[in-house]
Design a protein around this motif. Sequence first.
Motif, short mmCIF file in Angstrom:
data_model
loop_
_atom_site.label_atom_id
_atom_site.label_comp_id
_atom_site.label_asym_id
_atom_site.label_seq_id
_atom_site.Cartn_x
_atom_site.Cartn_y
_atom_site.Cartn_z
N THR A 64 136.24 96.37 33.33
CA THR A 64 137.49 97.45 33.85
C THR A 64 139.19 97.17 33.82
O THR A 64 139.85 96.56 34.69
N ALA A 65 140.04 98.03 32.98
CA ALA A 65 141.11 97.97 33.08
C ALA A 65 141.69 98.97 34.50
O ALA A 65 141.36 100.19 33.85
N GLU A 66 142.40 98.77 34.76
CA GLU A 66 143.08 99.79 35.53
C GLU A 66 143.59 100.84 34.43
O GLU A 66 144.51 100.55 34.29
N ARG A 67 144.11 101.80 35.35
CA ARG A 67 144.43 102.72 34.57
C ARG A 67 146.07 102.92 35.23
O ARG A 67 146.67 102.55 36.03
N PRO A 68 147.08 102.94 33.98
CA PRO A 68 148.52 103.17 34.72
C PRO A 68 148.77 104.27 35.10
O PRO A 68 148.68 105.28 34.89
N GLN A 69 149.98 104.08 35.84
CA GLN A 69 150.33 105.55 36.54
C GLN A 69 151.19 105.46 36.24
O GLN A 69 152.09 105.56 35.52
N PHE A 70 151.41 106.79 36.11
CA PHE A 70 152.37 108.22 35.64
C PHE A 70 152.55 109.15 36.12
O PHE A 70 151.86 110.05 36.56
N ALA A 71 153.73 109.44 36.16
CA ALA A 71 154.32 110.49 36.62
C ALA A 71 155.12 111.57 36.18
O ALA A 71 155.90 110.86 35.04
N LEU A 72 155.08 112.58 36.04
CA LEU A 72 155.81 113.70 34.40
C LEU A 72 156.43 114.99 35.40
O LEU A 72 155.69 115.27 36.03
N ASP A 73 157.61 114.87 35.25
CA ASP A 73 158.17 116.27 35.70
C ASP A 73 159.62 116.67 34.26
O ASP A 73 160.67 115.93 34.20
#
Length: 183
Positions: A64-73
Motif C-alpha cells: 500500500t503506497a501512501e498518497r502524496p499530499q497535494f494542495a492547489l490554488d
Amino acid sequence: MLFRSSLGALVFGELDARGELVGLAVHVEQHEDGATNLQRLAAAEAPQPVASAAPDASDEEGATAERPQFALDVRLRDGAVTIRREGELLEALTEFACAARSASGSDDVQIEASGKLRAGDFAAQLRVDPRAETTDASLVAHGLDLAAWRPLLDSLMPGQWTALSGKVDGEVRAKLHRGDQVE
C-alpha cells in the motif's frame, strides 16, 4: 507560477502549488481539412512513452503506497480565446478568468471559470474527483453558440463529438463519465 515546497516535502510526496497567470491568449485556427493548429502542435510535441524498470508499488501484492499530499490554488485572469475557421472569426472569449483549487489531503479539485463572449457571457463550475466514475458540471451562459466552440473541443477531445449545435441562454448541466463520455 509558484510551487511552494521544501526539497524534503517533495521527496516525501507533498506539494503546494499556487500561482496566477495573467493575460494568456489562445488562438485556435481550424484549417480547411478540419484539423486545428492545436491538434497539429500536439501531434508534433507528443511525448514518447518511457518504459519503467522499477515495478509500481501498487503492483506488488499487499503493498500500500501512501498518497502524496497535494494542495492547489492556481488562477488565470484576463485571458482570451479566439476561434477561427479558415480565417473567419467564429468566437472570441475575453475577460476569461479561471481558478482551480484543492485543499491538502483532498482528492477534489474545484474549478470555476467565467468570461465574456461575442454575444453574451458564461460561468462554469466543475468539481473533479479523480477517483469518481462521473463528474458533475454546470454552465450558465447567455449567447453561447455551441457550434462556434466545436474546433476547440475537437482539438481537446478528437472524435468525441457527433454533433454540437444550438445557442445556450440559461443553464446546462452535464455528467462527464470516465472514458470521455458526456451526458
